[in-house]
Design a protein around this motif. Structure first.
Motif, short mmCIF file in Angstrom:
data_model
loop_
_atom_site.label_atom_id
_atom_site.label_comp_id
_atom_site.label_asym_id
_atom_site.label_seq_id
_atom_site.Cartn_x
_atom_site.Cartn_y
_atom_site.Cartn_z
N ALA A 90 0.83 -1.21 0.00
CA ALA A 90 0.00 0.00 0.00
C ALA A 90 0.86 1.26 0.00
N ALA A 91 2.00 1.21 0.71
CA ALA A 91 2.89 2.36 0.73
C ALA A 91 3.47 2.63 -0.66
N PHE A 92 3.78 1.58 -1.40
CA PHE A 92 4.29 1.76 -2.75
C PHE A 92 3.21 2.30 -3.68
N ARG A 93 2.00 1.77 -3.54
CA ARG A 93 0.91 2.27 -4.40
C ARG A 93 0.63 3.74 -4.12
N ALA A 94 0.77 4.15 -2.86
CA ALA A 94 0.54 5.55 -2.51
C ALA A 94 1.54 6.47 -3.20
N ARG A 95 2.69 5.91 -3.57
CA ARG A 95 3.72 6.69 -4.28
C ARG A 95 3.62 6.52 -5.79
N GLY A 96 2.53 5.87 -6.25
CA GLY A 96 2.31 5.72 -7.68
C GLY A 96 2.96 4.51 -8.31
N VAL A 97 3.51 3.60 -7.48
CA VAL A 97 4.14 2.40 -8.01
C VAL A 97 3.09 1.30 -8.12
N PRO A 98 2.85 0.75 -9.32
CA PRO A 98 1.79 -0.25 -9.50
C PRO A 98 2.21 -1.63 -9.00
N VAL A 99 1.88 -1.93 -7.75
CA VAL A 99 2.21 -3.23 -7.16
C VAL A 99 0.91 -3.93 -6.76
N PRO A 100 0.97 -5.25 -6.52
CA PRO A 100 -0.27 -6.01 -6.30
C PRO A 100 -1.04 -5.58 -5.06
N HIS A 101 -2.36 -5.74 -5.12
CA HIS A 101 -3.23 -5.59 -3.96
C HIS A 101 -3.33 -6.94 -3.25
N GLY A 102 -3.80 -6.93 -2.01
CA GLY A 102 -4.15 -8.16 -1.31
C GLY A 102 -3.03 -8.82 -0.54
N THR A 103 -1.87 -8.13 -0.38
CA THR A 103 -0.77 -8.79 0.33
C THR A 103 -1.08 -8.98 1.82
N THR A 104 -1.83 -8.06 2.43
CA THR A 104 -2.19 -8.22 3.84
C THR A 104 -3.05 -9.47 4.02
N ALA A 105 -4.06 -9.63 3.19
CA ALA A 105 -4.91 -10.82 3.27
C ALA A 105 -4.11 -12.08 2.98
N GLN A 106 -3.17 -11.99 2.06
CA GLN A 106 -2.33 -13.15 1.73
C GLN A 106 -1.48 -13.56 2.93
N ASN A 107 -0.86 -12.59 3.58
CA ASN A 107 -0.06 -12.90 4.77
C ASN A 107 -0.89 -13.49 5.88
N LEU A 108 -2.07 -12.95 6.10
CA LEU A 108 -2.94 -13.45 7.18
C LEU A 108 -3.46 -14.84 6.86
N ALA A 109 -3.73 -15.12 5.60
CA ALA A 109 -4.17 -16.47 5.22
C ALA A 109 -3.06 -17.48 5.48
N LEU A 110 -1.81 -17.07 5.26
CA LEU A 110 -0.69 -17.96 5.52
C LEU A 110 -0.55 -18.23 7.02
N ILE A 111 -0.75 -17.19 7.84
CA ILE A 111 -0.73 -17.40 9.29
C ILE A 111 -1.87 -18.33 9.70
N ASP A 112 -3.05 -18.14 9.14
CA ASP A 112 -4.17 -19.02 9.46
C ASP A 112 -3.84 -20.48 9.15
N ALA A 113 -3.17 -20.71 8.01
CA ALA A 113 -2.79 -22.08 7.66
C ALA A 113 -1.85 -22.67 8.69
N LEU A 114 -0.93 -21.85 9.21
CA LEU A 114 -0.03 -22.33 10.25
C LEU A 114 -0.77 -22.63 11.54
N LEU A 115 -1.72 -21.78 11.90
CA LEU A 115 -2.49 -22.00 13.12
C LEU A 115 -3.33 -23.27 13.02
N GLN A 116 -3.80 -23.58 11.83
CA GLN A 116 -4.58 -24.80 11.64
C GLN A 116 -3.70 -26.04 11.70
N ALA A 117 -2.44 -25.90 11.29
CA ALA A 117 -1.54 -27.06 11.22
C ALA A 117 -0.82 -27.33 12.54
N HIS A 118 -0.75 -26.33 13.41
CA HIS A 118 0.01 -26.46 14.65
C HIS A 118 -0.85 -26.00 15.83
N ALA A 119 -0.43 -26.40 17.00
CA ALA A 119 -1.20 -26.05 18.20
C ALA A 119 -0.66 -24.75 18.81
#
Length: 222
Positions: free
Chosen positions: A44-73
């Motif tokens: 988001a910081a890069f997009r605010a400076r006009g650099v066209p980078v992907p959206h959704g990285t926050t959700a992607q990171n959180l989904a990866l954490i969720d996968a770890l929480l499901q796999a481990h106690a």
């Protein structure tokens, strides 16, 4: 773990640490995940400076954490610095997404060890209910830090460097995130999407593990 996902265990100071292909460490004895350099809001910081980078990285990171929480106690996540990328993320959609995730994991303990980006970004909002500390955060034989600087009284687990390793074979090469373990400290790969990496060369006596998409394996260094 899910079928087809292989981790690597390493024993440090008498404690087994599980190195995960998702670029995190799980410490079974303390039911603790350790995550370095997630850099929420960087895209988001890069997009605010006009650099066209992907959206959704926050959700992607959180989904990866969720996968770890499901796999481990896991009951506790220790973030080894650089949780927020910059002050520009404060008050953005990224933080609203983070708050929704936090509300869904109300019983999970979160600890942030401040890194250099956190110093500029400011602490996360109190509503995220994180324990926010300066380095070192000592737990058992480990000093959880952001900067990989040795300490006389504990084995350091740190981030900051975003280590990657170049594998070469038959004229082809591949850069993969890696864990680097030395005599008195280790550096974790960057967990966050869109964070880049710094190529490292192991020194004598160090052990290096690369994290591929579905496996972690040790690379002979000598």
């Amino acid at each position: 773990m899910s079928a087809g996902i292989d981790f690597a265990d390493i024993v440090i100071e008498g404690e087994t640490l599980r190195l995960l292909p998702q670029r995190a460490i799980y410490w079974p004895a303390r039911q603790t995940l350790m995550i370095a350099d997630i850099h929420f809001g960087k895209a988001a910081a890069f997009r605010a400076r006009g650099v066209p980078v992907p959206h959704g990285t926050t959700a992607q990171n959180l989904a990866l954490i969720d996968a770890l929480l499901q796999a481990h106690a896991a009951e506790h996540i220790v973030f080894l610095g650089d949780f927020l990328h910059s002050r520009a993320v404060q008050g953005t959609a990224s933080l609203r997404t983070l708050q929704q995730w936090r509300d869904a994991h109300a019983d999970l303990r979160l600890t942030l060890v401040r890194g250099n980006h956190d110093a500029h970004a400011g602490d996360p909002p109190a509503a995220l209910r994180m324990d926010i500390v300066d380095e070192p955060f000592c737990i058992g034989p480990f000093a959880c830090c952001h900067h990989p600087e040795p300490r006389p009284d504990a084995y350091v687990l740190a981030g900051h460097v975003h280590p990657v390793y170049r594998l070469a074979a038959g004229g082809d090469s591949l850069r993969l995130p890696c864990f680097l373990f030395g005599e008195r400290g280790a550096v974790l790969p960057s967990f966050g999407a869109f964070t880049g990496g710094y190529a490292v060369t192991p020194k004598e006596g160090e052990r290096l593990f690369v994290a591929a998409e579905d496996a972690v394996f040790e690379v002979p260094t000598r």
